[in-house]
Write an enzyme that holds these catalytic residues in place. Structure first.
Site, short mmCIF file in Angstrom:
data_model
loop_
_atom_site.label_atom_id
_atom_site.label_comp_id
_atom_site.label_asym_id
_atom_site.label_seq_id
_atom_site.Cartn_x
_atom_site.Cartn_y
_atom_site.Cartn_z
CG ASP A 1 -2.19 0.75 1.09
OD1 ASP A 1 -2.31 1.50 0.12
OD2 ASP A 1 -3.06 0.61 1.97
CG ASP B 1 -9.23 2.69 -0.40
OD1 ASP B 1 -8.83 1.52 -0.53
OD2 ASP B 1 -8.58 3.56 0.21
#
Ligand code: DGJ
Length: 729
Positions: A479, A549
């Protein structure tokens, strides 16, 4: 042969199975662009390519060649300051402070295959007969500067990869101010510009606009390719649509700041370009040193946007992505992020994993919060040591218990970052990007590690490798959750500070190369707050990316549709999440969430232990279905049928390479009262084959399905969806 050189006419003709790209050396030695488009057999009479003669206010570039002016000549890699007034492909500041430059032909070579780009991600060949590379050496006649233009022609994949290498052949340092990867001048401007733009949670929306005189471009100055713009643009003929017409795509294999766009000049000639963003960029070249640009991948399609997409998909899936997972079916995963956020312990994780295993899920991914003292996003990035408060037996024991349930184990990292509240930051406060005497601006309470430094690179490689060696970890989610500010490096001298952002990318690529090589069995998924770095550069190291997301099925229609313009479905992570959805609050049926998610790399991101038995049965069926169709979804041909940007429904389909199998998904957004009977047409099937629909014994001709279509399904309530399986008989 893919590269042809006609020495008598000094003409290069690059041919793929269905594309031609041509250029020639004109008087004065300039490299002029001739043609890019559908394949032609040869390049007939020279007069065919008569260039615009110089006009009022055009400088006479070569006095001995009347009529020739760089101001109007279509070029391959133009400079500035020597009679072309358009945006150049490169610019260099020489030791005397001057920046004007031009390039003339000095030689060329044609080599089989494709040489590697040192330190950079790039498309590749598996054997030399898959591509041919032309390298043209250009020189500035008035300065010690050489630029080698590289064109790799992938015949079968119908793509051309371009890049440039800038060499300081003199005895003084020079500074590269601009170094784009490609530039092409088109003869007319009857095109639209297509771009993929958005924001966090709404990445890669499709935008199409007509060309107008002057500059039109997209760019990133965020230190990552970004959620906001994607390193890709396309020119579409006015009559081009999803299935028909000329489309020219340029996609940059790079993950940092970029620029991509078109300048339309006074004769309506568009100059299409893509490359590293020259904004805030500089690169000092000592004598003998060179600068290699990232590569741009050029794809032409006469079959509209869909045809272009499928060419990118095939090339990126098989000759950009690497590693053992490239061609393997990807596992169905369970990620605990939206199920628990930071609030979990070993029992909770195991409970979710147990339910996941019962339902057929194959991989459990432990997301953020397992290390340091990370109970929120306030701390601990950089301290990659398991938090024994939450996982008292450590990672190895947890991973083994999860393995014991029949699941593989995966882990989240955010290695490029440091929390000010961390042991790492307390030990090495100068290891982040910063500028002495300025505030260090935080985003999500974190700072960006300075990956231009070798000591920082080594630290990351060791920290991640130690964890990966400590437990049976089969998957990593890598990430990256903020963009760069105060871009400066403590180790670089003042005259090199503007190199920091690109040096960061080179450092990141070095780290990724080392880690992915050391752990070849690990499936890596890249992520940046979802799709903030969904680009070909990252795909070279990690064959899949967390798309967004935003896990809401209806939002995902646009996000996944836009992403598919360039990127293969095998690259897109897609999960079923809880309702009301955590990002937008929408409540959608579990079936629809399933249909949208199983159109990518499928997974779940919710607390399955809270599901009713009936819901669990649905999950079990979805997982079972996905296992049957995933080869088709991940590696088949993808066809977009109905655009969510244009109507109230979205539809798409996957067709196997042999056309014997297909999977179709139709999603309606809002329920239409008393809707007229309508049909939607399928694509990509074999018109001569008969297909059985959903195994119910009823057979349709491929020609019928593509010309007459299927009746639009009727739903009760909003957000209805239906999936169809087709098998040839
Ligand atoms: C952003 C990612 O996109 C999410 O999926 C999750 O991993 C969080 N970061 C964790 O902090």
């Amino acid at each position: 042969m893919a590269v042809h050189y006609d020495a008598s006419r000094r003409l290069f003709h690059l041919q793929t199975n269905d594309t031609s790209y041509a250029m020639c050396i004109v008087q004065g030695g300039y490299l002029a662009h001739l043609y890019w488009g559908a394949r032609v057999r040869g390049l007939g009479p020279d007069r065919f390519f008569a260039f615009q003669p110089l006009v009022s206010f055009s400088p006479a570039t070569v006095p001995e060649v009347p009529g020739l002016s760089l101001d109007v000549l279509p070029q391959e890699y133009p400079g500035y300051g020597t009679s072309d007034f358009r945006h150049p492909a490169y610019q260099v500041r020489f030791a005397d402070g001057s920046t004007a430059s031009e390039l003339v032909y000095a030689g060329h070579r044609i080599v089989p295959g494709k040489p590697k780009l040192p330190g950079l991600p790039a498309t590749y060949v598996e054997s030399d007969d898959e591509a041919e590379t032309l390298e043209i050496t250009m020189r500035d006649p008035a300065r010690d500067l050489e630029i080698v233009l590289s064109y790799t022609v992938f015949e079968k994949w119908n793509a051309i990869a371009r890049s440039a290498r800038i060499v300081n052949t003199g005895k003084q340092p020079i500074e590269v101010l601009r170094a784009l990867s490609m530039s092409v001048d088109f003869p007319h401007d009857r095109y639209d510009l297509l771009q993929l733009s958005g924001a966090w949670a709404r990445e890669r929306y499709v935008h199409r606009r007509p060309l107008v005189p002057g500059m039109q471009a997209v760019e990133s100055r965020r230190g990552a390719s970004s959620h906001v713009q994607n390193p890709f643009v396309a020119l579409l003929a006015k009559d081009a649509d999803e299935d028909r017409g000329d489309v020219y795509g340029v996609s940059l294999v790079y993950s940092g700041n970029f620029t991509a766009g078109v300048e339309v000049d006074q004769f309506h000639s568009p100059r299409l370009f893509i490359g590293i963003n020259p904004f805030d960029f500089g690169w000092r070249l000592e004598p003998g040193e060179s600068f290699q640009t990232p590569e741009a991948v050029l794809v032409y399609s006469s079959e509209g946007l869909g045809g272009m997409s499928r060419k990118y998909h095939d090339l990126y899936r098989s000759r950009l992505c690497r590693g053992v997972h490239r061609d393997r079916e990807r596992p169905v995963l369970m990620n605990n992020w939206e199920a628990t956020y930071f609030n979990f312990n070993a029992e909770k994780i195991e409970a979710i994993a147990r339910t996941a295993a019962e339902l057929g899920i194959e991989l459990f991914v432990l997301d953020d919060g397992w290390f340091g003292r990370r109970d929120s996003d306030n701390s601990s990035l950089g301290d990659w040591v398991v938090d024994r408060r939450k996982l008292p037996d450590g990672l190895d024991a947890l991973a083994r218990r999860i393995n014991g349930l029949g699941l593989k184990f995966g882990l989240w990292f955010e290695p490029e970052m440091v929390s000010p509240d961390s042991e790492l930051y307390r030990r090495h406060p100068d290891w982040c990007l910063h500028i002495e005497g300025r505030r260090r601006t935080e985003a999500r309470q974190q700072l960006v590690l300075d990956l231009s430094r070798e000591d920082v690179q080594d630290y990351i490689v060791k920290a991640v490798s130690d964890v990966l060696s400590s437990a049976p970890i089969a998957y990593v989610k890598w990430d990256m959750n903020r963009n760069m500010t105060e871009i400066g490096s403590a180790l670089l001298p003042p005259e090199r500070q503007r190199e920091t952002a690109h040096r960061y990318m080179l450092g990141l690529y070095r780290v990724l190369e080392r880690i992915t090589t050391a752990f070849p069995h690990v499936l890596f998924e890249s992520c940046s707050g979802g799709g903030g770095r969904f680009d070909p550069g990252m795909l070279y190291y990690m064959p899949q990316t967390w798309t967004s997301d935003n896990t809401d099925a209806i939002s995902r229609l646009k996000i996944q549709y836009g992403t598919s313009i360039v990127y293969p479905v095998s690259a897109m992570g897609a999960h079923v999440s809880a309702v009301p959805n955590h990002q937008v609050g929408r409540v959608t049926p579990l079936e629809t969430r399933g249909h949208v998610a199983l159109s990518g790399n499928f997974g779940y991101e919710l607390d399955l232990t809270k599901f009713t038995d009936a819901e669990k049965e649905i999950v079990k069926a979805q997982v079972g279905l996905y296992k049957e169709i995933r080869r088709l979804v991940q590696f088949g041909d993808f066809y977009r049928l109905l655009s969510p940007f244009e109507g109230n429904a979205a539809a798409w389909m996957f067709v196997s390479k042999d056309k014997r199998e297909a999977f179709v998904v139709y999603v309606e957004m809002l329920k239409q009262p008393y809707a007229p009977k309508d049909r939607f047409r399928l694509k990509g099937l074999d018109p001569d084959l008969d297909y059985e629909l959903d195994g119910d014994g009823i057979v349709y001709g491929g020609d019928e399905l593509m010309n007459i279509g299927l009746p639009v399904p009727q739903f009760r309530g909003d957000f209805g969806s239906r999936a169809y399986r087709l098998r040839a008989r």
